[in-house]
Design a protein around this motif. Sequence first.
Motif, short mmCIF file in Angstrom:
data_model
loop_
_atom_site.label_atom_id
_atom_site.label_comp_id
_atom_site.label_asym_id
_atom_site.label_seq_id
_atom_site.Cartn_x
_atom_site.Cartn_y
_atom_site.Cartn_z
N GLY B 127 0.77 -1.16 -0.05
CA GLY B 127 -0.09 0.03 0.00
C GLY B 127 0.85 1.24 0.02
N MET B 128 1.92 1.24 0.72
CA MET B 128 2.80 2.31 0.77
C MET B 128 3.58 2.49 -0.54
SD MET B 128 4.66 2.06 4.65
CE MET B 128 3.78 2.60 6.02
N ALA B 129 3.92 1.29 -1.06
CA ALA B 129 4.68 1.54 -2.41
C ALA B 129 3.70 2.09 -3.42
CB ALA B 129 5.05 0.04 -2.96
N ILE B 130 2.48 1.63 -3.37
CA ILE B 130 1.37 2.05 -4.46
C ILE B 130 1.05 3.56 -4.20
CG2 ILE B 130 -0.87 2.22 -5.25
CD1 ILE B 130 -1.16 -0.72 -4.23
N PHE B 131 1.03 3.94 -2.88
CA PHE B 131 1.37 5.54 -2.97
C PHE B 131 2.34 6.25 -3.37
CE2 PHE B 131 2.83 9.11 -0.32
CZ PHE B 131 1.80 9.99 -0.31
N HIS B 132 3.47 5.80 -3.28
CA HIS B 132 4.81 6.15 -3.92
C HIS B 132 4.87 6.08 -5.25
CE1 HIS B 132 8.83 7.46 -3.36
NE2 HIS B 132 9.10 6.43 -4.64
N GLY B 133 4.21 5.23 -5.79
CA GLY B 133 4.06 5.24 -7.29
C GLY B 133 3.28 6.13 -7.83
N MET B 134 2.17 6.52 -7.11
CA MET B 134 1.19 7.36 -7.51
C MET B 134 1.65 8.78 -7.41
SD MET B 134 -2.46 5.72 -6.40
CE MET B 134 -3.56 7.17 -6.48
N GLU B 135 2.48 9.09 -6.22
CA GLU B 135 3.19 10.16 -6.21
C GLU B 135 4.05 10.51 -7.26
OE1 GLU B 135 0.93 11.80 -3.95
OE2 GLU B 135 2.74 12.72 -3.03
N THR B 136 4.90 9.65 -7.64
CA THR B 136 5.80 9.62 -8.62
C THR B 136 5.19 10.03 -10.07
OG1 THR B 136 6.99 8.14 -7.55
CG2 THR B 136 7.90 8.82 -9.80
N LEU B 137 4.16 9.25 -10.43
CA LEU B 137 3.32 9.49 -11.68
C LEU B 137 2.64 11.13 -11.53
CD1 LEU B 137 1.51 6.31 -12.14
CD2 LEU B 137 3.42 7.57 -13.68
N ARG B 138 2.20 11.44 -10.45
CA ARG B 138 1.63 12.56 -10.31
C ARG B 138 2.65 13.84 -10.35
NH1 ARG B 138 -1.54 15.98 -6.20
NH2 ARG B 138 0.36 16.13 -4.87
N SER B 139 3.89 13.76 -9.72
CA SER B 139 4.77 14.80 -10.11
C SER B 139 5.58 14.69 -11.28
CB SER B 139 5.97 14.65 -8.96
OG SER B 139 6.77 13.41 -9.35
N LEU B 140 5.50 13.49 -12.05
CA LEU B 140 5.80 13.55 -13.45
C LEU B 140 4.87 14.36 -14.33
CD1 LEU B 140 7.04 9.95 -14.31
CD2 LEU B 140 8.29 12.10 -13.94
#
Lengths: 136, 155
Positions: B127-140
Amino acid sequence: MSPVPAALLGGALIGLAASLLLLLNGRVAGITGIVAGLAGRDALWRVLFVGGMVLAGAAVGHLLPGSLQVTVHLPAGTLIAGGLLVGFGTRLANGCTSGHGVCGIARLSKRSIAATLVFMSAGVLTVFLVRHLVHA
Amino acid sequence: MKPLFSAFGCGALFGLGLAISGMGQPQKIMGFLDIFGAFDPTLAFVMAAAVGVHFIGQRIARRFKAPLLVPAFPTYEFTRVDRRLVIGSLVFGIGWGMVGFCPAPGIISAGFGTREGLLFVPSMLAGMAIFHGMETLRSLALTDETGAPAPSAAK
């Protein structure tokens, strides 16, 4: 030990651990933040903190029978879904029971008081729905 | 080296407190949240004691110019109650009510080898990794190829 003195002693130790981590290491004892940082730089102290937590917890689990006993046996799917929600939610909110519920409230942070009220209410509502409506 | 020893010691003290208090038993958490059923007040005593001690402890710590083993105290990046705080806490609370574990008790339960902890903790990390992935996509999505805010994200 009977439950209430054990709860008070255990809680006091948690508060003391958080105070010492702030005084010595200048860190907030928020487990979500500490665990999330395991993947980044500056990971070594986090590994040691979590390692100490696991070792001490397991020691108590062996010395005081029943202290880490799980008596609600949920289906694997529930545990996995709950884990995903806890992991995602605590990261989005930047904290969990330790970071917001203990450390944040102790320094009277409005954010942490709000977060704690929200996750407690959501937990109460979830247990109510599951126990009294679904399994009624 | 010293901050590493103290991190281990503080972690051990934290784990000791959690395990003694009974918070590693998800049935106690679910019992606390079950205010319309078989209510178990344990969590309230644990939190009251922890907050009480830390309320004093963090005030004592803050009287020092700096922490004893490192250069500076933490600064708090976020100060406002925003949508992310509320939605995140809501999502966390739902998961907490479903399984009776928050992060630290889940981790000590997994360390002790319980089936519940061992299923919960990898899922929580996912769940934490999914959050991290979504944040990375969002910042991209919000930045152009140089890393500066994209024109479309200026507002």
